[in-house]
Design an enzyme around this catalytic site. Sequence first.
Site, mmCIF file in Angstrom:
data_model
loop_
_atom_site.group_PDB
_atom_site.id
_atom_site.type_symbol
_atom_site.label_atom_id
_atom_site.label_comp_id
_atom_site.label_asym_id
_atom_site.label_seq_id
_atom_site.Cartn_x
_atom_site.Cartn_y
_atom_site.Cartn_z
ATOM 1 N N ASP A 171 0.839 -1.203 0.000
ATOM 2 C CA ASP A 171 0.000 0.000 0.000
ATOM 3 C C ASP A 171 0.869 1.245 0.000
ATOM 4 O OD1 ASP A 171 -2.324 1.829 0.823
ATOM 5 O OD2 ASP A 171 -3.271 -0.148 0.819
ATOM 6 N N HIS A 213 -4.039 5.060 4.255
ATOM 7 C CA HIS A 213 -4.703 3.854 3.757
ATOM 8 C C HIS A 213 -4.031 2.580 4.271
ATOM 9 C CE1 HIS A 213 -6.287 1.248 0.333
ATOM 10 N NE2 HIS A 213 -7.367 1.843 0.802
ATOM 11 N N SER A 389 -11.414 -1.894 0.217
ATOM 12 C CA SER A 389 -10.093 -1.729 0.828
ATOM 13 C C SER A 389 -10.078 -2.323 2.228
ATOM 14 C CB SER A 389 -9.727 -0.247 0.920
ATOM 15 O OG SER A 389 -9.583 0.316 -0.361
#
Length: 644
Positions: A171, A213, A389
């Site tokens: 990520d 994230h 996600s």
Amino acid sequence: TMRGYSRYGTAVGFMVLLNALLIFATQATEGVLTDHLLVQLHEDAQNEAHQVATQHGLQSARKLPFGDGLFHFYPQETSKRRSKRSTRIKQSLQKDRRVKKVFEQEGFSRQKRGYRNINDIEVNMSDPLFTKQWYLINTGQADGTPGLDLNVAEAWALGYTGKGVTIAIMDDGIDYLHPDLASNYNADASYDFSSNDPFPFPRYTDDWFNSSHGTRCAGEVSAAANNNICGVGVAYNSKVAGIRMLDQPFMTDIIEASSISHMPQDIDIYSASWGPTDDGKTVDGPRELTLQAMADGVNKGRGGKGSIYVWASGDGGSYDDCNCDGYASSMWTISINSAINDGRTALYDESCSSTLASTFSNGRKRNPEAGVATTDLYGNCTLRHSGTSAAAPEAAGVFALALEANPNLTWRDMQHLSVLTSKRNQLHDEVHQWRRNGVGLEFNHLFGYGVLDAGGMVKMANEWKTVPERFHCVAGSIQEAHKFQSGNKLVLAITTEACQGKDNFVRYLEHVQAVVTVNATRRGDLNINMTSPMGTKSILLSRRPRDDDSKVGFDKWPFMTTHTWGEDPRGTWVLEVGFRGDQPQRGVLKEWTLMLHGTQSAPYIDQIVRDYQSKLAMSKKEELEEELDEAVERSLKSLMSKNN
């Protein structure tokens, strides 16, 4: 024991039933007795059951469909326990010449499955957000549906928390200094391919999401337990590695391939919550180096057992189709979709036939606590993580629990376990209904085989035997050009023996690929379905209203389905290609090649037969021999079915 596995058959007869009733009746004297009675009447008095009951002070009698002459004698009102009056009734019944035997009924507890009070579940965590992590234990928080969760409490109760397993989050980096992640951070397995250094710390940006994230995903998997910080990871004793590879102006094949192949003997599971643009008009997938890296991973990673790649299916919603995403639709990845906290699909969920299973994202209602609770940048916590996600890391955590239970699981074992143990639970969608394939496996075009069940998976993993060798068969190919237009569906068929008689014969399916070359005046209006010889229909491509392409089309694109898992591929496969949309369109299909992937020997059936034959030899009951075929069939149905 496996439900549906009958040790006693019809040959045992009524005496076994009666003996069992006697045993239970004897045991019942030690419990709470009720004023309901099981009464066996003599043959000549069975028509007088109601009269017998009322004469002895009971309301009536109901004939039981099992056994001979058995009746349920019930009172006017049901009390919690037996009264002195019911004792007198039993004694008088025993003296009645029409009554053969009387059995008292024990009262015992049964609980409705679904609603659970969090205080009744023996999971005590000091972490302040734990009670808000509904996807771990759903008791109805944030307007959710009680019981709709990953069933991690059962896996934890069995002692599995992810010890010895490393999950890499590919990520934008991980805040490895976060106090809820630091103790589980695997620095040796981490790397920053964006900056080419071993420190994958997120780059600060004004856009918080762009740098938080990976940290949020990492917390879902490996946030530490009982430290009074944020929440708890699905596999809270696992190790998490950071692979920073998203945070540069553009992606390259080298960066992707390097990330996917980073330390494959130390990293067990790779979690990816990214892919091609979810704009509803992109068709894209891994390039040459990345494909080679993934192939090497499943063949050589983890000492040859195979790296496990977990992929988020995509956030393009009904405008997109995840079979147009070459990462999510790859056979080498486990594609995970998401459900929201009331069991519906999220508005951003993409559907496709390659999705294997689902986990959870956020709630659809605007409840501030309906998101996924996890770690956030700079030591913070959040309740607002969401999207597919959020779904992929939850799956990675469940797989870590399974790997702790059985470190010998291969990448294919993990896919088989996902198929067999995922549950329909309370997942539902108005458009895509639940269906069963040719061997009884229940699937959904949106949710795959259902929501992952951590408890069920670790229990099955404990006793799992590695699946047989995998083979690949080109079942047939149509290379001639076929034109079609709106209002006239193109229907093609390939009849195959699945390479029977050759070394690469495929008898039991895993993945099926339809390699298609097709062009259309508007690619987004294309709709492609494929039906297996056993009658299972897979939607390979749905309409994508934002895709205006009229030139590129699909060039040897490998559409994939998991919906025919376990089926016999021999017979006729049918491909249907047509248009859906308001405007008339034209197209030409230039190629359809059918690729079958699976095993020659049965992954589960052989073991069922061996287990049954072993029990048969031990029992030495000749009358059971003739029931072998029936028992195997029942066992298969039990194994292949899902609890609603």
